[in-house]
Scaffold this motif. Sequence first.
Motif, PDB file in Angstrom:
ATOM      1  N   THR A  48     -17.806   9.515   2.370  1.00  0.00           N
ATOM      2  CA  THR A  48     -17.040   8.511   2.900  1.00  0.00           C
ATOM      3  C   THR A  48     -16.091   7.849   1.965  1.00  0.00           C
ATOM      4  O   THR A  48     -14.806   7.212   2.309  1.00  0.00           O
TER       5      THR A  48
ATOM      6  N   SER B 147     -10.715   6.790   7.203  1.00  0.00           N
ATOM      7  CA  SER B 147     -12.134   6.597   7.045  1.00  0.00           C
ATOM      8  C   SER B 147     -12.781   7.505   8.120  1.00  0.00           C
ATOM      9  O   SER B 147     -12.252   8.187   8.981  1.00  0.00           O
ATOM     10  N   VAL B 148     -14.182   7.675   7.774  1.00  0.00           N
ATOM     11  CA  VAL B 148     -14.834   8.590   8.808  1.00  0.00           C
ATOM     12  C   VAL B 148     -14.689   8.220  10.286  1.00  0.00           C
ATOM     13  O   VAL B 148     -14.792   9.021  11.013  1.00  0.00           O
TER      14      VAL B 148
END
Length: 351
Positions: free
Chosen positions: A64, A73-74
């Motif tokens: 992450t 971002s994830v």
Amino acid sequence: MTSSVDGDPVPPTTYDHGGGVRSLRVPIPDNPLGHTLVYVVDTDRGPVLVDTGWDDPASWDALTAGLTACGTSVTELYGVVVTHHHPDHHGLSGAVREASGAWIAMHAADGAIVRRTRSTRPARWYAYMTDKLVAAGAPEEHVAPLRTARRRAFPGLSPALPDREIEPGELLDLPGRRLRAIWTPGHTPGHVCLHLEETHPDRLPGHGRLFSGDHLLPGITPHIGLYEDPDDATVTDPLGDYLASLERVGRLSAAEILPAHQYAFTDAPSRVRELLAHHEDRLAGLRELLAEPLTPWQLAERMEWNRPWEQIPYGSRNIAVSEAEAHLRRLVKLGHAEAVTGSEPVTYVAV
């Protein structure tokens, strides 16, 4: 940017390979490989990961944080393409999907292993491992812990089920990119390499870039063992599959190889030739060892590893025996070895 410890440079945790491709170093706990290189590929629908890394809190934090360092971002991920089912590649796929809604794609052969792993009770695995090791000629002191072990689940026995099957030769669903699946069985039955059929950002000579997973690594020979269904008696030839897959990858003449471990490199045909020669030499050496009848366990004891047999840990000995069996199967298929009739456990001898 790199830092240093005692004056030695430390590789960056993220690296921009150009052309909308970056890599993240995701740690593998208690493993000499150190980390998995997870690749982030930009697409018109959002980033797609090639592999995800080991299912561990520190690995998740690294993944992450690396995505953040890449400006994403994830939660923004569109998909995950898994080169193969091993936990240092597929381990975090479920967590990624839960956080983002991303799809997970995997070859059907490895998807079958994932389903089997999830559905088989731990007691069945212990019994299967015990029977395999006894048949391979393992001494009772090695097998005994499996007979008496608490029948608890092994780590990684609940890997995420894939949403999509990767078809060999297909262009994957990466809008705005040309990423083609190349089936490369051997390290696992469903291992795939991924050919990015686009001009190299630095215009290196060759045909695009290849995400090679564990199939083609710059300084390591991947493990070739057995991945079999306990309820299926089919005799496979994983080393033969691997050697044929190597030649297929060499013919692609990719400008650059982006592997899952170590570092990116060029001149894939040269590395393929090295690996083919390595296995040819190793098979020749095993034929010499088989001048006398040996069980797979006895052969593994005599094979050359990265450390003496007596220093190889318990679990790694099981892996070594699996690799010895894979090499025996190749020799038998080539007509260079055969099982000794009536031997129990079965021994093999060169012919």
